[in-house]
Structure formats: structure tokens, C-alpha cells
Enzyme design. Structure first.
Site, PDB file in Angstrom:
ATOM      1  N   ASN A 388       0.885  -1.297  -0.011  1.00 21.29           N
ATOM      2  CA  ASN A 388      -0.134   0.219  -0.158  1.00 21.29           C
ATOM      3  C   ASN A 388       0.732   1.319  -0.065  1.00 21.29           C
ATOM      4  O   ASN A 388       1.860   1.272   0.742  1.00 21.29           O
ATOM      5  CB  ASN A 388      -0.834  -0.040   1.169  1.00 21.29           C
ATOM      6  CG  ASN A 388      -1.870  -1.219   1.147  1.00 21.29           C
ATOM      7  OD1 ASN A 388      -2.176  -1.653   0.080  1.00 21.29           O
ATOM      8  ND2 ASN A 388      -2.598  -1.480   2.094  1.00 21.29           N
ATOM      9  N   ILE A 389       0.209   2.465  -0.712  1.00 27.34           N
ATOM     10  CA  ILE A 389       0.969   3.472  -0.690  1.00 27.34           C
ATOM     11  C   ILE A 389       0.194   4.519   0.160  1.00 27.34           C
ATOM     12  O   ILE A 389       0.415   5.682  -0.013  1.00 27.34           O
ATOM     13  CB  ILE A 389       1.161   4.029  -2.230  1.00 27.34           C
ATOM     14  CG1 ILE A 389      -0.076   3.846  -2.911  1.00 27.34           C
ATOM     15  CG2 ILE A 389       2.227   3.169  -2.786  1.00 27.34           C
ATOM     16  CD1 ILE A 389      -0.363   3.985  -4.259  1.00 27.34           C
ATOM     17  N   HIS A 407       5.938  -1.308  -2.655  1.00 30.68           N
ATOM     18  CA  HIS A 407       5.692  -0.428  -4.010  1.00 30.68           C
ATOM     19  C   HIS A 407       5.799   0.956  -3.719  1.00 30.68           C
ATOM     20  O   HIS A 407       4.979   1.702  -4.506  1.00 30.68           O
ATOM     21  CB  HIS A 407       4.142  -0.781  -4.541  1.00 30.68           C
ATOM     22  CG  HIS A 407       3.986  -2.295  -4.992  1.00 30.68           C
ATOM     23  ND1 HIS A 407       2.796  -3.029  -5.098  1.00 30.68           N
ATOM     24  CD2 HIS A 407       4.918  -3.146  -5.241  1.00 30.68           C
ATOM     25  CE1 HIS A 407       3.025  -4.265  -5.160  1.00 30.68           C
ATOM     26  NE2 HIS A 407       4.203  -4.393  -5.401  1.00 30.68           N
ATOM     27  N   CYS A 442      16.534  17.053 -16.441  1.00 29.90           N
ATOM     28  CA  CYS A 442      15.948  16.455 -17.648  1.00 29.90           C
ATOM     29  C   CYS A 442      14.712  16.705 -18.186  1.00 29.90           C
ATOM     30  O   CYS A 442      14.336  16.277 -19.040  1.00 29.90           O
ATOM     31  CB  CYS A 442      16.001  14.802 -17.588  1.00 29.90           C
ATOM     32  SG  CYS A 442      14.841  14.065 -16.770  1.00 29.90           S
ATOM     33  N   GLY A 478      -5.480  -8.590   3.136  1.00 38.68           N
ATOM     34  CA  GLY A 478      -6.099  -7.731   1.929  1.00 38.68           C
ATOM     35  C   GLY A 478      -5.389  -7.615   1.017  1.00 38.68           C
ATOM     36  O   GLY A 478      -5.182  -6.464   0.223  1.00 38.68           O
ATOM     37  N   THR A 479      -4.886  -8.631   0.163  1.00 38.72           N
ATOM     38  CA  THR A 479      -4.226  -8.652  -1.060  1.00 38.72           C
ATOM     39  C   THR A 479      -4.432  -9.772  -1.886  1.00 38.72           C
ATOM     40  O   THR A 479      -4.908 -10.749  -1.479  1.00 38.72           O
ATOM     41  CB  THR A 479      -2.334  -8.538  -0.957  1.00 38.72           C
ATOM     42  OG1 THR A 479      -2.096  -8.700  -2.241  1.00 38.72           O
ATOM     43  CG2 THR A 479      -2.188  -9.768   0.083  1.00 38.72           C
ATOM     44  N   SER A 480      -4.781  -9.435  -3.064  1.00 33.25           N
ATOM     45  CA  SER A 480      -5.162 -10.431  -4.207  1.00 33.25           C
ATOM     46  C   SER A 480      -3.689 -11.261  -4.513  1.00 33.25           C
ATOM     47  O   SER A 480      -3.930 -12.397  -5.330  1.00 33.25           O
ATOM     48  CB  SER A 480      -5.513  -9.877  -5.396  1.00 33.25           C
ATOM     49  OG  SER A 480      -4.459  -8.973  -6.059  1.00 33.25           O
ATOM     50  N   ASN A 503      -8.802 -12.664   3.976  1.00 34.97           N
ATOM     51  CA  ASN A 503      -9.059 -11.674   2.630  1.00 34.97           C
ATOM     52  C   ASN A 503     -10.614 -12.257   2.415  1.00 34.97           C
ATOM     53  O   ASN A 503     -11.146 -13.005   2.909  1.00 34.97           O
ATOM     54  CB  ASN A 503      -8.360 -12.384   1.585  1.00 34.97           C
ATOM     55  CG  ASN A 503      -8.023 -11.373   0.362  1.00 34.97           C
ATOM     56  OD1 ASN A 503      -7.431 -10.341   0.685  1.00 34.97           O
ATOM     57  ND2 ASN A 503      -8.600 -11.517  -0.632  1.00 34.97           N
TER      58      ASN A 503
HETATM   59  P1  CNA Z   1      -5.963  -5.827  -5.050  1.00 37.90           P
HETATM   60  O1  CNA Z   1      -5.416  -6.639  -6.199  1.00 37.90           O
HETATM   61  O2  CNA Z   1      -6.822  -4.755  -5.350  1.00 37.90           O
HETATM   62  O3  CNA Z   1      -6.536  -6.840  -3.959  1.00 37.90           O
HETATM   63  C1  CNA Z   1      -7.162  -6.534  -2.842  1.00 37.90           C
HETATM   64  C2  CNA Z   1      -7.587  -7.932  -2.265  1.00 37.90           C
HETATM   65  O4  CNA Z   1      -8.132  -7.452  -1.115  1.00 37.90           O
HETATM   66  C3  CNA Z   1      -8.644  -8.616  -3.032  1.00 37.90           C
HETATM   67  O5  CNA Z   1      -8.387  -9.915  -3.000  1.00 37.90           O
HETATM   68  C4  CNA Z   1     -10.069  -8.164  -2.298  1.00 37.90           C
HETATM   69  O6  CNA Z   1     -10.940  -9.327  -2.076  1.00 37.90           O
HETATM   70  C5  CNA Z   1      -9.491  -8.211  -0.912  1.00 37.90           C
HETATM   71  N1  CNA Z   1     -10.231  -7.196   0.008  1.00 37.90           N
HETATM   72  C6  CNA Z   1     -10.892  -6.281  -0.256  1.00 37.90           C
HETATM   73  N2  CNA Z   1     -11.474  -5.664   0.864  1.00 37.90           N
HETATM   74  C7  CNA Z   1     -11.056  -6.329   1.833  1.00 37.90           C
HETATM   75  C8  CNA Z   1     -11.293  -6.576   3.492  1.00 37.90           C
HETATM   76  N3  CNA Z   1     -12.049  -5.475   3.930  1.00 37.90           N
HETATM   77  N4  CNA Z   1     -10.981  -7.610   3.958  1.00 37.90           N
HETATM   78  C9  CNA Z   1     -10.441  -8.505   3.391  1.00 37.90           C
HETATM   79  N5  CNA Z   1     -10.023  -8.487   2.199  1.00 37.90           N
HETATM   80  C10 CNA Z   1     -10.322  -7.243   1.539  1.00 37.90           C
HETATM   81  O7  CNA Z   1      -4.757  -5.253  -4.171  1.00 37.90           O
HETATM   82  P2  CNA Z   1      -3.245  -5.603  -3.869  1.00 37.90           P
HETATM   83  O8  CNA Z   1      -2.785  -4.880  -2.690  1.00 37.90           O
HETATM   84  O9  CNA Z   1      -3.356  -6.953  -3.902  1.00 37.90           O
HETATM   85  O10 CNA Z   1      -2.626  -5.207  -5.239  1.00 37.90           O
HETATM   86  C11 CNA Z   1      -1.417  -4.634  -5.362  1.00 37.90           C
HETATM   87  C12 CNA Z   1      -1.614  -3.248  -5.717  1.00 37.90           C
HETATM   88  C13 CNA Z   1      -2.676  -2.582  -5.308  1.00 37.90           C
HETATM   89  C14 CNA Z   1      -0.448  -2.499  -5.123  1.00 37.90           C
HETATM   90  O11 CNA Z   1       0.572  -2.052  -5.965  1.00 37.90           O
HETATM   91  C15 CNA Z   1      -0.961  -1.349  -4.466  1.00 37.90           C
HETATM   92  O12 CNA Z   1      -0.058  -0.022  -4.464  1.00 37.90           O
HETATM   93  C16 CNA Z   1      -2.234  -1.092  -4.996  1.00 37.90           C
HETATM   94  N6  CNA Z   1      -3.277  -0.422  -4.175  1.00 37.90           N
HETATM   95  C17 CNA Z   1      -3.140   0.422  -3.073  1.00 37.90           C
HETATM   96  C18 CNA Z   1      -4.016   0.718  -2.202  1.00 37.90           C
HETATM   97  C19 CNA Z   1      -3.548   1.314  -1.104  1.00 37.90           C
HETATM   98  O13 CNA Z   1      -2.430   1.765  -0.812  1.00 37.90           O
HETATM   99  N7  CNA Z   1      -4.656   1.500  -0.202  1.00 37.90           N
HETATM  100  C20 CNA Z   1      -5.143   1.005  -2.940  1.00 37.90           C
HETATM  101  C21 CNA Z   1      -5.528   0.585  -4.042  1.00 37.90           C
HETATM  102  C22 CNA Z   1      -4.495  -0.213  -4.687  1.00 37.90           C
END
Ligand code: CNA
Length: 595
Positions: A388-389, A407, A442, A478-480, A503
Site C-alpha cells: 500500500n501507498i 511498492h 532532464c 487484504g491482497t489479491s 481476505n
Molecule cells: P488488489 O489486487 O486490489 O487486491 C485486494 C484484495 O483485498 C482483494 O483480493 C480483495 O478481495 C481483498 N479485500 C478487499 N477488501 C477487503 C477487506 N475489507 N477485507 C479483506 N480483504 C479485502 O490489491 P493488492 O494490494 O493485492 O494489489 C497490489 C497493488 C494495489 C499495489 O501495487 C498497491 O499499491 C495497489 N493499491 C494500493 C492501495 C492502497 O494503498 N490503499 C489501494 C488500491 C490499490
């Protein structure tokens, strides 16, 4: 005591014209009867003519036969298989007690006749006897076999050796690891299915070939207890008892069978395997117990966008996530394209406009972020790896030295063309004003240090990965797990560490439905599930205290707040509303403005 000792030097035998042995063998033994009176019980066979006659205690027909034919003096008694000489009787010395009833003789010659009659007499009887014995043996064996099967569910019947060695207790107390660890160790260097007929000595835990080595091992080592992998039975070599685990409905044994089936070992008949729910319960229980017993001291957190959705920040890949909206809006071939470096270099305003929509200053860390910090402060966390960012880990007061931004983040900026560091305040100013911040060196468009597809991950990410070979638990939230190399962290650090995945949907390549695989998937919203988890590991009160001290907040109120958000429809409406609002704003972005 009266005794008859055989005479070994009967002179009449040599002189007698004994019946040829071949002819003698043809005697119809089963039809034998006295030639004169049909008596069948006390018979004498004349070894000269081969005829049979009754004894002197019946009708004296052999005496008669000898009187009529004096040269027919050698006879063999069918009853007691003794050979007598009537010639010697006639020469009898009344002083000689041994010859009182005639001359009982023995010689190599007469022995041959005795053998023939013995065979004729006892051959059939022997066979019948042997058959009888076999039947008795069989029924005894059967009876023994039936006794052999002592079922483990009847604890009273377990032999003393099993009790002495505490096998059942060992198994009951650590049923998930006892046999499993032994078997695993023994089969570790082989293909999982054993290519040997055997089992494992439960005393020295050596692998033993059933046919060749078991008796030898028992005789030499005196180790009595053995686990037979061929039929999953416990064997006591001393008592010759075998303990069957099958038909037992006890979860402990079923766990063993589940494990055996997963490593392709033989299963007893009628084995009931665990259901998915039971496998889940077992794994969950194991993790809870390990927590309670303080077995985890090097936890690694891996988190993603799902951790922050309850704070109002949409994730990427959920149905309501930003990817879908961005893809629809910009007609991208893939949603990731929005975060490609070439896309940014071509039109940096996409990202500037998009970022402006997120006012992260007012967003608060969630219960899940604080949950991570709780364990960090307990000093049992190795690192928190976040994708997350949004900076919510920092807001949850997780110390910098524990945090790894896989990231990147919004705390610093740079020029992606020449890699010059740029003051983040200048970039943020540009984002707010809608004016691109260009590199003074640059003239490339500058951006915060968030990693785009096509950019390298921060060096610190790789450095810290190197330090994680000793982690004992990975908590993934909370990550895919779709983005590499982040998703692969468990595999490149310690693949044997336990994994808990919180998740909304099943993610990762873990074999959650297999007992053997030390990973568990806890479905649902992280904030709700971590609270339940804390209760299960008896740390809820401590966490509540921590929330008060660390954040000056009331956990019950926090949960209430989340409940309000989460509360079925209301929550969905809330989150959907937020996302819809954001989506609407994204749709309204004028992307041609700065082209
Ligand atoms: P993703 O691919 O969007 O996956 C999110 C996962 O979390 C999914 O599998 C959802 O089902 C699950 N999810 C959503 N809400 C909940 C909850 N309340 N409880 C449990 N599970 C939940 O995001 P990833 O982080 O896997 O993908 C990586 C990217 C997304 C990174 O490069 C991040 O920078 C980027 N990102 C970050 C943010 C942030 O910083 N908050 C927001 C959106 C995207």
C-alpha cells in the site's frame, strides 16, 4: 515292574523264508481280518505267508497257524507293531522273563516290515490327524486373529506395551504431529508414497521392511511397537496384537488418515476422511494453540489494498475496485496499463488528476493496521511488507524500521527518466494545482516514489527479504497476491512457515483444503476477523488495552464504528457510495486537458 525286552539275535529270522517286502506292501490293510474267524481286533500277520490270524487271547488262530505250519513262526502284531518268533517260544527258557510270552524279537529285517504296517496303519490316520490338526490350528488361528484385532476405541484392551510406551497418549496429545512427523521424516528423501513394504518402529523410529526386517529388528533391538504403513495399524510384536484404527470415528485418528491419504499412503478400509470444514477447524486450532503457546516469534506481515478498504480507500481488483472503473473510463487494454510507466511518461496528468481525488490526510488507520502494530510492539514481528501507498501503516505507528514499502510511498519523489530525487512537496503542490512538476535536470515529469509497473522495486525490499529465512508465521491480509515479486515472499523466505490469509476471496496458490499444507484461509473482512482471532488466542483484552494506551481509543467504539460501516447493506451502501462517488469523479476527469 514287568518288562519285555526284544531279542536281537533270533536265529530263525535269518533262516526263515520271509515274504518279499514288495508283496508284503500289497496287504489289504483296511480289510485285514483273521483268516479263520473274521476277528479284526487282535491280529497277527504271518511274515512268511502274509496271512492274518487272531491272537491267543481271541481264538488262538495264529497259534493254530503256527502249529499247522511250524516254519510260519515269525509274526507281526498289528495292534502294537511288535514281531515275535514262535520258534523261540518253543525253545523258551521259563527262567527268561523277557521271553515269557514267546520271543519278542527285533532286527533290521523285521523293522522294515514294521515300517510298512506302520505306514499302512497310520498313513491315513496321520493324514486324518494332520487334517484335524490343521483344522484345529486354523480355528485357533482364526480365534487368535479375532483376538488379534483389538480396536483402539476400546482403550481397556490395549496391551501393556502400548501403554508403557505411552504411544496412545503421545498420539492423543499431539495427534497432528506424532505419526505425521515420524512418517514424514522417514519418507522425506523419497517419493511421498513408500516404495517399500513396511512401516516404522515406534521406539527408535527407524523405517523397517515388513517381511525382511521386522522380526530381526524385534529380536535384536527388542523394540516391540511398530506402525505398519501397509494397512495403517499399530502392531505390538510381543503380544502379537494389532491395533486397527479404521472404523473409528474419533477425529484424532481421522486426522492421521487424512494425513496418510494426502501423502498417498495406504488407508484402512472404511476410513472416513475429514471434511473440508474439519480440515479448516484442525488447522485453525493448530494455529491458535501455537499462538497461545507463544510458538510464533518471527511473524511476517504481507498486506495489500484490502487492508484499507474499511478506511474508505478502494482497492484495485474488487468488483468495486478502481481497476474496473479506470479500465472502463480510459478504454485501456488492461487496467494495469493506467500504472504503466510509459503511460505516465506519455500523459502524466492521468496520474496527477487521479491522485488528487485521494485526500489521504483525513484517512485513519484501521483495526487491522493496529492489529499489526500490536504484535510489532509485542516484539514478535520480523517485518511488515506492505504494497500500500496510503501511509496507513505509519498512521498506525508501525515503526519505520519494521516497515517495508514494496511498492514505494508518497513520502518522497523522483524523476522516473533520470532518477533524480525531487522534493515531494513540489510534486504534491503540482498535484493539487493540476500542474505537472518537471525535473530540473532532464525536464521529465516527476512523480511520488510509488512503484509503477515496469519500475524496479525499492532496494530495501530485496535487502529485507534476505533477512527473513527464519520467519515462523506469515500473516497475509487484504491482497489479491497477483503482483510479483511481492506475492512470492513466503516461497523465497521460508516456505515452511505457517500462513494465515485474511481476505474476502481465496487468493494465492496455497493448498488450504489439505491438512498437510500449513496454510489457512480466513474468509471475510480483515477488521472483523482479526477481532475474532484475537479473542480466540485470548489476546482481545490485551489488544483493547493496547488500543487505549497507544491510540487513546476505545476498541468497542472502534468496532462499533466499523460495524456501522460493515453493517450488511448499510456498509455496502457506504462503501459503494464512496466508490461510486470516486468513480464519478474519475469519469469526469478531463484527460485531454494537459495533453
Ligand atoms: P488488489 O489486487 O486490489 O487486491 C485486494 C484484495 O483485498 C482483494 O483480493 C480483495 O478481495 C481483498 N479485500 C478487499 N477488501 C477487503 C477487506 N475489507 N477485507 C479483506 N480483504 C479485502 O490489491 P493488492 O494490494 O493485492 O494489489 C497490489 C497493488 C494495489 C499495489 O501495487 C498497491 O499499491 C495497489 N493499491 C494500493 C492501495 C492502497 O494503498 N490503499 C489501494 C488500491 C490499490
Amino acid at each position: 515292574m514287568f518288562a519285555v525286552s526284544p531279542k536281537t539275535n533270533c536265529p530263525h529270522i535269518e533262516k526263515s523264508n520271509l515274504l518279499d517286502l514288495k508283496e508284503f506292501k500289497k496287504i489289504p490293510f483296511e480289510e485285514l481280518k483273521c483268516k479263520k474267524c473274521d476277528e479284526k481286533d487282535e491280529l497277527w500277520i504271518c511274515l512268511i505267508c502274509g496271512e492274518s490270524f487272531c491272537s491267543r487271547y481271541k481264538n488262538k488262530h495264529f497259534v493254530e497257524h503256527n502249529e499247522e505250519n511250524p516254519e510260519h513262526c515269525i509274526c507281526l502284531g498289528v495292534l502294537d507293531l511288535s514281531v515275535w518268533c514262535y520258534e523261540c517260544i518253543n525253545e523258551k527258557n521259563s527262567e527268561d522273563k523277557s521271553n515269557e510270552k514267546g520271543s519278542y524279537i527285533t532286527s533290521n529285517i523285521t523293522n522294515q516290515y514294521i515300517k510298512i504296517i506302520e505306514n499302512l496303519k497310520f498313513g491315513e490316520e496321520k493324514k486324518i490327524e494332520e487334517k484335524k490338526n490343521e483344522e484345529i490350528n486354523d480355528s485357533e488361528k482364526k480365534e487368535k486373529d479375532e483376538n488379534f484385532i483389538i480396536k483402539l476405541d476400546n482403550k481397556n484392551e490395549i496391551c501393556s506395551h502400548v501403554k508403557e510406551e505411552n504411544i496412545i497418549n503421545k498420539f492423543n496429545n499431539s495427534h497432528d504431529t506424532y505419526f505425521k512427523s515420524i512418517i514424514k521424516r522417514q519418507l522425506s528423501n523419497e517419493n511421498k508414497s513408500p516404495n517399500f513394504f513396511g512401516g516404522i518402529c515406534l521406539i527408535c523410529e527407524e523405517k523397517i521392511h515388513y517381511y525382511d526386517d521386522l522380526d530381526k529388528h524385534y529380536n535384536v533391538q527388542k523394540h516391540k511397537l511398530y506402525f505398519n504403513l501397509l494397512d495403517s495399524t499399530l502392531v505390538c510384536m510381543e503380544c502379537k496384537s494389532q491395533y486397527y484404527f479404521d472404523i473409528i470415528d474419533d477425529i484424532k485418528y481421522r486426522i492421521l488418515f487424512q494425513y496418510l491419504s494426502e501423502i498417498n499412503l495406504n488407508l484402512p478400509k472404511n476410513t472416513k476422511l475429514l471434511t473440508k470444514e474439519e480440515i479448516y477447524d484442525e488447522k485453525y486450532k493448530k494455529i491458535i494453540n501455537n499462538f497461545k503457546n507463544k510458538k510464533f516469534s518471527k511473524i511476517l506481515f504481507m498486506v495489500g489494498a484490502g487492508l484499507s478498504t474499511s478506511a474508505g480507500i478502494p482497492d484495485f481488483r474488487s468488483n468495486t475496485g478502481l481497476f474496473k472503473q479506470l479500465q472502463d473510463k480510459y478504454n485501456l487494454s488492461s487496467p494495469e496499463e493506467f500504472f504503466f510507466l510509459p503511460t505516465f511518461l506519455k500523459n502524466p496528468m492521468y496520474f496527477y488528476e487521479f491522485t488528487k481525488l485521494f485526500d489521504l490526510s483525513k484517512v485513519e488507520a484501521t483495526i487491522s493496521h493496529k492489529f499489526m502494530n500490536f504484535f510489532v510492539k509485542k516484539n514478535i514481528v520480523k517485518y511488515v511488507f506492505t504494497q500500500n501507498i496510503d501511509g496507513l501503516e505509519k498512521k498506525a505507528k508501525i515503526p519505520d524500521e519494521k516497515l517495508i514499502y514494496a511498492h514505494g510511498n508518497f513520502y518522497n519523489g523522483h524523476c522516473p527518466k533520470c532518477h533524480k530525487s525531487i522534493d515531494i512537496n513540489k510534486i504534491n503542490e503540482g498535484i493539487q494545482k493540476g500542474e505537472i512538476c518537471y525535473c530540473p535536470k532532464c525536464n521529465g515529469p516527476c512523480k511520488p516514489n510509488v512503484v509503477f509497473y515496469g519500475e524496479n522495486l525499492p532496494l530495501r525490499f530485496f535487502q529485507k527479504i534476505q533477512e527473513c529465512h527464519d520467519i515462523d508465521l506469515v500473516i497475509i491480509m487484504g491482497t489479491s497476491l497477483k503482483v510479483q515479486p511481492f506475492a512470492n515472499i513466503p516461497e523465497v523466505t521460508n516456505p515452511n512457515a505457517f500462513k494465515i490469509v485474511f481476505n474476502m476471496e481465496k487468493v494465492g496458490n496455497y493448498e488450504y483444503d489439505i491438512l498437510e499444507d500449513d496454510s489457512i484461509f480466513i474468509k471475510g473482512k480483515t477488521d472483523q476477523n482479526v477481532i475474532k482471532f484475537l479473542k480466540d488466542i485470548d489476546l482481545y483484552d490485551e489488544f483493547s488495552e493496547f488500543i487505549k494506551e497507544e491510540y487513546n481509543e476505545d476498541l468497542n467504539k472502534l468496532i462499533g464504528k466499523e460495524k456501522e460501516l460493515i453493517n450488511v447493506n448499510k456498509n455496502q451502501e457506504n462503501e459503494d457510495n464512496k466508490v461510486e462517488k470516486l468513480t464519478e469523479e474519475i469519469k469526469n476527469l478531463d484527460l485531454n486537458k494537459n495533453k
